[in-house]
Design a protein around this motif. Structure first.
Motif, mmCIF file in Angstrom:
data_model
loop_
_atom_site.group_PDB
_atom_site.id
_atom_site.type_symbol
_atom_site.label_atom_id
_atom_site.label_comp_id
_atom_site.label_asym_id
_atom_site.label_seq_id
_atom_site.Cartn_x
_atom_site.Cartn_y
_atom_site.Cartn_z
ATOM 1 N N CYS A 30 -12.087 -109.685 -52.296
ATOM 2 C CA CYS A 30 -11.074 -109.799 -53.356
ATOM 3 C C CYS A 30 -11.740 -110.080 -54.715
ATOM 4 O O CYS A 30 -11.310 -109.546 -55.740
ATOM 5 N N CYS A 31 -12.762 -110.918 -54.685
ATOM 6 C CA CYS A 31 -13.468 -111.236 -55.941
ATOM 7 C C CYS A 31 -14.072 -109.971 -56.546
ATOM 8 O O CYS A 31 -13.974 -109.731 -57.758
ATOM 9 N N ILE A 32 -14.690 -109.169 -55.680
ATOM 10 C CA ILE A 32 -15.319 -107.936 -56.182
ATOM 11 C C ILE A 32 -14.255 -107.008 -56.754
ATOM 12 O O ILE A 32 -14.405 -106.460 -57.847
ATOM 13 N N VAL A 33 -13.161 -106.860 -56.011
ATOM 14 C CA VAL A 33 -12.105 -105.956 -56.456
ATOM 15 C C VAL A 33 -11.492 -106.461 -57.770
ATOM 16 O O VAL A 33 -11.249 -105.685 -58.697
ATOM 17 N N PHE A 34 -11.291 -107.780 -57.825
ATOM 18 C CA PHE A 34 -10.750 -108.358 -59.066
ATOM 19 C C PHE A 34 -11.717 -108.108 -60.224
ATOM 20 O O PHE A 34 -11.300 -107.678 -61.312
ATOM 21 N N ALA A 35 -12.995 -108.364 -59.960
ATOM 22 C CA ALA A 35 -14.006 -108.150 -61.011
ATOM 23 C C ALA A 35 -14.027 -106.700 -61.454
ATOM 24 O O ALA A 35 -14.138 -106.387 -62.642
ATOM 25 N N PHE A 36 -13.880 -105.799 -60.489
ATOM 26 C CA PHE A 36 -13.880 -104.364 -60.806
ATOM 27 C C PHE A 36 -12.723 -104.030 -61.752
ATOM 28 O O PHE A 36 -12.917 -103.362 -62.775
ATOM 29 N N PHE A 38 -10.977 -106.159 -63.593
ATOM 30 C CA PHE A 38 -11.114 -106.912 -64.851
ATOM 31 C C PHE A 38 -12.112 -106.194 -65.787
ATOM 32 O O PHE A 38 -11.818 -105.960 -66.959
ATOM 33 N N LEU A 39 -13.269 -105.838 -65.218
ATOM 34 C CA LEU A 39 -14.286 -105.180 -66.055
ATOM 35 C C LEU A 39 -13.859 -103.770 -66.434
ATOM 36 O O LEU A 39 -14.219 -103.268 -67.497
ATOM 37 N N GLY A 40 -13.077 -103.163 -65.554
ATOM 38 C CA GLY A 40 -12.552 -101.838 -65.875
ATOM 39 C C GLY A 40 -11.690 -101.875 -67.120
ATOM 40 O O GLY A 40 -11.737 -100.967 -67.961
ATOM 41 N N PHE A 41 -10.910 -102.932 -67.247
ATOM 42 C CA PHE A 41 -10.016 -103.047 -68.410
ATOM 43 C C PHE A 41 -10.729 -103.650 -69.632
ATOM 44 O O PHE A 41 -10.511 -103.224 -70.755
ATOM 45 N N PHE A 42 -11.566 -104.661 -69.363
ATOM 46 C CA PHE A 42 -12.114 -105.422 -70.507
ATOM 47 C C PHE A 42 -13.630 -105.318 -70.675
ATOM 48 O O PHE A 42 -14.181 -105.856 -71.630
ATOM 49 N N GLY A 43 -14.304 -104.632 -69.730
ATOM 50 C CA GLY A 43 -15.771 -104.566 -69.740
ATOM 51 C C GLY A 43 -16.340 -104.076 -71.050
ATOM 52 O O GLY A 43 -17.331 -104.602 -71.560
ATOM 53 N N GLY A 85 -19.297 -98.503 -67.763
ATOM 54 C CA GLY A 85 -19.198 -97.544 -66.667
ATOM 55 C C GLY A 85 -18.106 -97.907 -65.677
ATOM 56 O O GLY A 85 -17.559 -97.043 -64.979
ATOM 57 N N THR A 86 -17.782 -99.185 -65.617
ATOM 58 C CA THR A 86 -16.712 -99.632 -64.713
ATOM 59 C C THR A 86 -15.393 -98.970 -65.111
ATOM 60 O O THR A 86 -14.590 -98.608 -64.252
ATOM 61 N N ARG A 87 -15.188 -98.822 -66.424
ATOM 62 C CA ARG A 87 -13.934 -98.203 -66.866
ATOM 63 C C ARG A 87 -13.858 -96.743 -66.407
ATOM 64 O O ARG A 87 -12.803 -96.290 -65.973
ATOM 65 N N VAL A 88 -14.980 -96.049 -66.487
ATOM 66 C CA VAL A 88 -14.987 -94.653 -66.032
ATOM 67 C C VAL A 88 -14.619 -94.596 -64.552
ATOM 68 O O VAL A 88 -13.747 -93.824 -64.133
ATOM 69 N N ALA A 89 -15.270 -95.466 -63.759
ATOM 70 C CA ALA A 89 -15.000 -95.480 -62.317
ATOM 71 C C ALA A 89 -13.537 -95.838 -62.043
ATOM 72 O O ALA A 89 -12.875 -95.207 -61.211
ATOM 73 N N SER A 93 -10.755 -93.313 -60.506
ATOM 74 C CA SER A 93 -10.191 -93.640 -59.193
ATOM 75 C C SER A 93 -8.676 -93.835 -59.275
ATOM 76 O O SER A 93 -7.940 -93.333 -58.429
ATOM 77 N N ILE A 94 -8.194 -94.526 -60.305
ATOM 78 C CA ILE A 94 -6.745 -94.764 -60.394
ATOM 79 C C ILE A 94 -5.994 -93.457 -60.657
ATOM 80 O O ILE A 94 -5.017 -93.134 -59.978
ATOM 81 N N LEU A 95 -6.485 -92.696 -61.624
ATOM 82 C CA LEU A 95 -5.778 -91.447 -61.947
ATOM 83 C C LEU A 95 -5.844 -90.458 -60.782
ATOM 84 O O LEU A 95 -4.839 -89.833 -60.432
ATOM 85 N N ALA A 96 -7.032 -90.333 -60.194
ATOM 86 C CA ALA A 96 -7.184 -89.352 -59.110
ATOM 87 C C ALA A 96 -6.343 -89.755 -57.910
ATOM 88 O O ALA A 96 -5.616 -88.930 -57.340
ATOM 89 N N ILE A 97 -6.413 -91.014 -57.538
ATOM 90 C CA ILE A 97 -5.663 -91.437 -56.350
ATOM 91 C C ILE A 97 -4.165 -91.450 -56.665
ATOM 92 O O ILE A 97 -3.346 -91.072 -55.815
ATOM 93 N N GLY A 98 -3.807 -91.831 -57.888
ATOM 94 C CA GLY A 98 -2.395 -91.802 -58.278
ATOM 95 C C GLY A 98 -1.831 -90.399 -58.149
ATOM 96 O O GLY A 98 -0.779 -90.177 -57.532
ATOM 97 N N ALA A 99 -2.571 -89.437 -58.707
ATOM 98 C CA ALA A 99 -2.100 -88.046 -58.641
ATOM 99 C C ALA A 99 -2.097 -87.550 -57.207
ATOM 100 O O ALA A 99 -1.151 -86.884 -56.752
ATOM 101 N N SER A 100 -3.145 -87.907 -56.492
ATOM 102 C CA SER A 100 -3.281 -87.452 -55.108
ATOM 103 C C SER A 100 -2.165 -88.014 -54.223
ATOM 104 O O SER A 100 -1.539 -87.279 -53.444
#
Lengths: 291, 519
Positions: A30-36, A38-43, A85-89, A93-100
């Protein structure tokens, strides 16, 4: 009966939440996912340097207080690029999986609930997409439209969509003749309402498990495409591109490979562990087996 | 049932014998067997000298076929006799030759004769054959055969590149007339019907290995040292470097980005060699694209790019700045560029041209060097207010983006990074920028009547000084158009085992059959 089943699992689910957070592995995940996230948005805002700022006099710098993960071949701060780079990932992932997932759910419901001929037609289409290697699709799309984040999202969404569609279709087929659906039909409730109110809530559960398991796969696919030069174009700081740079420049510095590889590894590990735990909690079959 | 038993005593005796043989050197000689393992940057595609697709083919053809003359190895550009015992230019349009006696074709095709020379040269010059190298024999009228060994090459007009590229290059190789006439369409690709050079192909495993062995019928004089040459097609230079380090190769070109590392760290049992290359790399602008139509905008972009930083990022100090498309040492090399890096002037010129906030796309081949160079150019142009989107492309896509026959992509082409290979004659550089090349290889769509006239005149000018002046002026015209910013001629670097004595042309191109053992 499905309604009864879902009602009977609710107290169990609530009861299992504390157990979910007691497991140290799950907390770590959960910590890793949260960090991912968080950094995706604010990194990008936390990055100490501008990710495109070149400094040719300090390239291939080793880790230091000024540059925690050193600098790359153009003197850019590697730590800042990892954060960005976290934001790119995350975006891919969100857009691709959302669309998928969205397309997969619609097509799966249509195939499972619709007439037989439509089912056959959609399955033929989905199997054709499923059998197409994503690298080939990426090559074709990039040749036609050029490389961009949108193309990466599109390629990943198209290639992962059949999995969701098949999952929803199978679940729909198993519930479409249940008594509560037949009862709804006999009350002249419209097909759309039946699908949205009675079928979808009963088939959507496994999709969440699959999503959590697929996020690391999508991140890895994006990194693989970028590694091959088919992903997000430079100077966007994709982890895959960083790995590619690291591979070509490994004689000059090992830090680029390490910096690109570790976040990829951690994110994959975090989502996979979390996905497995979610499956343990949400999959009723597993619970029955355990009981 | 018979069982195999191995007693301890037998095992020890066998082991001792193996070690003993190793100590006396027998296995070493056997393992090496005078075999050279070398990397080629691509697999062969077409060994017919009239249709060689790239240097990767030519480097093999060189060991299989003879020419009248050949390019010298070493550091100075020049030629020496190969199949010719005598050769001289009797006047500007006549070259008389006499072949060495005793030269033979393999596969029982008899002696190499003047008829073979006539057939080979006229074949390339024949428009019906559609050889891409037809311009190498642009002024060939015919080859006159006097007797079995002698003849005269007759030109319609003087042709300056005759000695610098045509005779010693791909178009100057001699093929076996009798063998060719037996082939459908008189063409071949990877199976050569007869060879006259020091080697012949023993085996070709596509994408894996090409094995050359001595040609038993070779009688050309200088003999090859190695019994066998194994050529491995390895596209990725980094992969080739790893193969060399793990002793799977004896010689390989290396990337310029690795050169400094090899120099700093040193190599065990191996050496490094560096050569200035002839190829040229440039930054181009499509002058027909609406965003770049104004010459003032193009000139401003030229001034905004810091070429030295671009080269430093891409080649790690392994390449120096070019002053044009003609490399140092060749006729027509320019001493200096006309454009200087001046971002302040660039900003002002863009403002004056009303092109502030210009948005353009830079297309380039997706290779590490280009990606680094493109990112520096992007940063330089951002500094003067030009927003550049980078478009890295795979080779299949990149090499068609400016080609009109491949669709309308050329209309969207704006900025590009280009690189062309080169032969040691300036005509090879300017040939691709004439008006008839617009939309073929001239992707900047640069077209100048003066340039074209000078290109044609220089082909027929035999005085090197006058010819040189023409090429200098032609490069000035290119640069003044604003469409070109000359970056580098690159360099060639290679690593090889201490036991090997490589034979290289002045630009570092390997001449496989002349590789020998180090003294």
């Amino acid at each position: 009966m499905a309604v009864e089943q879902s009602q009977s699992t609710r107290p169990q689910l609530t009861a299992r939440i504390p157990e979910f957070f007691k497991d140290p592995v799950t907390i770590f995940a959960c910590c890793i996912v949260f960090a991912f996230f968080f950094l995706g948005f604010f990194g990008e805002y936390l990055a100490p340097y501008k990710i495109t700022a070149l400094d040719m006099t300090h390239r291939f710098g080793a880790p230091s207080l000024a540059h925690w993960l050193g600098t790359d071949n153009l003197g850019r701060d590697t730590f800042s690029r990892v954060l960005a780079g976290t934001r790119v990932a995350l975006t891919v992932s969100i857009l691709a999986i959302g669309a998928s997932v969205s397309c997969g759910i619609v097509l799966g419901l249509l195939a499972g609930y619709g007439p037989r001929w439509l089912d056959n037609l959609l399955m033929l289409l989905l199997d054709s997409i499923y059998s197409f290697p994503y690298i080939m699709l990426a090559l074709a799309a990039i040749t036609l439209f050029g490389s961009s984040q949108f193309i990466v999202v599109l390629v990943v969404a198209i290639t992962t969509m059949p999995t969701y569609a098949r999952l929803i279709r199978t679940s729909t087929l198993s519930v479409r003749n249940h008594e509560y659906i037949l009862a709804a039909r006999s009350m002249n409730i419209g097909h759309l309402q039946i699908v949205l109110r009675h079928i979808l809530p009963n088939v959507i559960g496994p999709v969440f498990i699959l999503v959590s398991m697929d996020i690391p796969v999508v991140i890895t696919v994006e990194a693989a495409l970028s590694f091959l030069g088919l992903g997000v174009p430079p100077p966007a700081p994709s982890w895959g591109r960083m790995l590619n740079d690291g591979y070509t420049l490994i004689r000059q510095t090992p830090w680029l490979v390490i910096a690109g590889g570790i976040p990829l590894m951690l994110t994959t590990l975090g989502f996979t562990l979390l996905g497995e735990k979610l499956r343990d909690v949400l999959d009723p079959k597993l619970q029955v087996r355990r009981a | 049932m018979k069982t195999l038993s191995l007693k301890r005593r037998h095992f020890l005796a066998g082991s001792a014998a193996t070690i003993g043989l190793g100590m006396v050197g027998l296995p070493t000689a056997w393992a090496e067997g005078k075999t050279l393992k070398i990397r080629n940057y691509a697999d062969i595609q077409n060994l017919d000298p009239a249709f060689n697709t790239a240097q990767a083919d030519a480097v093999i053809t060189d060991s299989l076929l003879l020419g009248l003359v050949r390019m010298k190895t070493g550091t100075e550009w020049g030629w020496e006799k190969e199949a010719a015992a005598e050769i001289e230019q009797v006047d500007p349009t006549h070259v008389r030759f006499k072949l060495k006696s005793g030269l033979k074709w393999s596969n029982g095709y008899g002696a190499l004769t003047a008829e073979d020379v006539k057939y080979s040269f006229e074949r390339v010059a024949n428009p019906k054959v559609e050889s891409p190298y037809i311009d190498d024999w642009a002024t060939l009228d015919h080859v006159e055969v006097h007797d079995e060994l002698s003849g005269t090459i007759v030109l319609k007009e003087p042709f300056a590149p005759l000695w610098t590229t045509t005779l010693q290059g791909w178009a100057g190789k001699i093929v076996c007339k009798a063998a060719m006439e037996k082939l459908p369409d008189q063409k071949f690709t990877t199976t050569m019907p007869a060879v006259s050079g020091p080697y012949m192909i023993k085996e070709w495993v596509p994408k894996q290995r090409l094995t050359l062995v001595r040609n038993p019928d070779y009688s050309g004089g200088e003999t090859a040292y190695y019994d066998q040459i194994e050529v491995y097609p390895i596209e990725d230079e980094k992969a080739a470097e790893i193969a060399f380090e793990s002793r799977d190769l004896d010689f390989t070109d290396i990337s310029l980005s690795s050169l400094k590392t090899y120099k700093d760290k040193g190599l065990q049992d191996a050496k490094i060699t560096e050569h200035p290359a002839l190829s040229y790399v440039w930054f181009g602008q499509n002058q027909e694209n609406p965003a770049l139509k104004d010459p003032k905008v193009r000139e401003a972009i030229q001034k905004a790019i810091d070429v030295n930083t671009v080269l430093d990022a891409a080649y790690f100090g392994g390449a120096t700045r070019a002053t044009g498309i003609i490399a140092p040492g060749l006729v027509g090399h320019r001493e200096a560029n006309l454009t200087k890096f001046d971002p302040d002037a660039a900003r002002e010129e863009l403002k004056a041209a009303g092109a502030e906030g210009l948005k353009v796309k830079l297309s380039f081949l997706n290779k590490a060097e280009w990606v680094a160079a493109a990112q520096v150019i992007q940063a330089n142009l951002a500094d003067v207010g030009v927003d550049v989107t980078l478009e890295p492309l795979d080779s299949g896509t990149f090499w068609t983006i400016g080609d009109e026959k491949s669709g309308n992509g050329w209309k969207d082409l704006q900025l590009l990074l280009g690189r062309f290979s080169m032969n040691p004659d300036p005509a090879w550089a300017t040939a691709w920028f004439t008006c008839k090349q617009v939309g073929v290889w001239d992707w900047e769509r640069f077209c100048s009547k003066d340039f074209d006239e000078m290109h044609e005149a220089a082909l027929r000018e035999l005085d090197p000084a006058k010819r040189g002046e023409m090429y200098v002026k032609m490069q000035d015209i290119m640069e003044k158009s604003g469409s070109y910013l000359f970056l580098t001629h690159e360099a060639t670097a290679a690593i090889y085992r201490n036991t090997v004595a490589p034979a290289l042309k002045p630009d570092g191109t390997a001449v496989l059959w002349r590789f020998g053992a180090a003294a």
